[in-house]
Design a protein around this motif. Sequence first.
Motif, PDB file in Angstrom:
ATOM      1  N   VAL A  59     -17.475  -4.554 -54.722  1.00  0.00           N
ATOM      2  CA  VAL A  59     -16.956  -5.919 -54.889  1.00  0.00           C
ATOM      3  C   VAL A  59     -15.789  -6.141 -53.926  1.00  0.00           C
ATOM      4  N   HIS A  60     -14.921  -5.152 -53.807  1.00  0.00           N
ATOM      5  CA  HIS A  60     -13.779  -5.257 -52.901  1.00  0.00           C
ATOM      6  C   HIS A  60     -14.258  -5.457 -51.458  1.00  0.00           C
ATOM      7  N   ALA A 113     -16.639 -15.889 -56.408  1.00  0.00           N
ATOM      8  CA  ALA A 113     -16.201 -14.520 -56.702  1.00  0.00           C
ATOM      9  C   ALA A 113     -14.790 -14.517 -57.273  1.00  0.00           C
ATOM     10  N   THR A 114     -13.916 -15.349 -56.720  1.00  0.00           N
ATOM     11  CA  THR A 114     -12.545 -15.420 -57.226  1.00  0.00           C
ATOM     12  C   THR A 114     -12.542 -15.868 -58.682  1.00  0.00           C
ATOM     13  N   SER A 122     -10.141  -6.369 -62.735  1.00  0.00           N
ATOM     14  CA  SER A 122     -10.104  -5.925 -61.341  1.00  0.00           C
ATOM     15  C   SER A 122      -8.863  -6.461 -60.638  1.00  0.00           C
ATOM     16  N   THR A 123      -7.718  -6.112 -61.139  1.00  0.00           N
ATOM     17  CA  THR A 123      -6.471  -6.666 -60.645  1.00  0.00           C
ATOM     18  C   THR A 123      -6.303  -6.554 -59.130  1.00  0.00           C
ATOM     19  N   PRO A 124      -6.554  -5.411 -58.486  1.00  0.00           N
ATOM     20  CA  PRO A 124      -6.344  -5.359 -57.028  1.00  0.00           C
ATOM     21  C   PRO A 124      -7.255  -6.314 -56.259  1.00  0.00           C
ATOM     22  N   ALA A 129      -8.046 -11.663 -53.437  1.00  0.00           N
ATOM     23  CA  ALA A 129      -8.679 -12.980 -53.356  1.00  0.00           C
ATOM     24  C   ALA A 129      -7.653 -14.092 -53.563  1.00  0.00           C
ATOM     25  N   ARG A 130      -6.794 -13.922 -54.546  1.00  0.00           N
ATOM     26  CA  ARG A 130      -5.789 -14.950 -54.818  1.00  0.00           C
ATOM     27  C   ARG A 130      -4.806 -15.088 -53.665  1.00  0.00           C
TER      28      ARG A 130
END
Length: 179
Positions: A59-60, A113-114, A122-124, A129-130
């Motif tokens: 995902v990352h 995705a965001t 999935s904080t990182p 994304a943010r």
Amino acid sequence: RDIGVTGVQTCALPIFIGLAARRFFMAYGIYVPLREIAELAETNEATAIIYYESHDGLVHSYVQELIKQNELDWKSTETEHPNDPEAQLRSWIEGIRERSGYAFDEGCMLARATAQLYRWDSTPILKLARSYRIRELNRIVQLCCKAKFDEPSSLAHKLVLLVDGARSDCNSLGFDGPH
């Protein structure tokens, strides 16, 4: 390098796994299980974990690719309209208008995705994304300021809301929606 049962060189496995993940994420969102991604790439979960460490790693990587493509779009707009902030904004909006009917556009996928990351632990990745979305908003604020529009911050926020609405519209209402 070794050749697997399907004749794929192991050096190509991360590419196939990444492409399989991208295909699933674009069609179904980021919740697709790692097992299904590995099967589409004609490998197994253990091999996918070797290259990406986990589902989060895939995902990352996917989110980074979407951000990279979005940045390339901005660079193209800047190149087409140097020193003309209003033309850059109009080009950005026009590009989104042209692609908003295509549900698999990278901009649509990044917004999607965001939004999905908020439900996911999935904080990182969410921070990545943010932070990009905030940088994009700030870029639009700066362009509105340079174009000498009234209330540039307010206008930039409204533009982002409208654009995100058009981007998510194609995912929720289909290709014939009002985007």
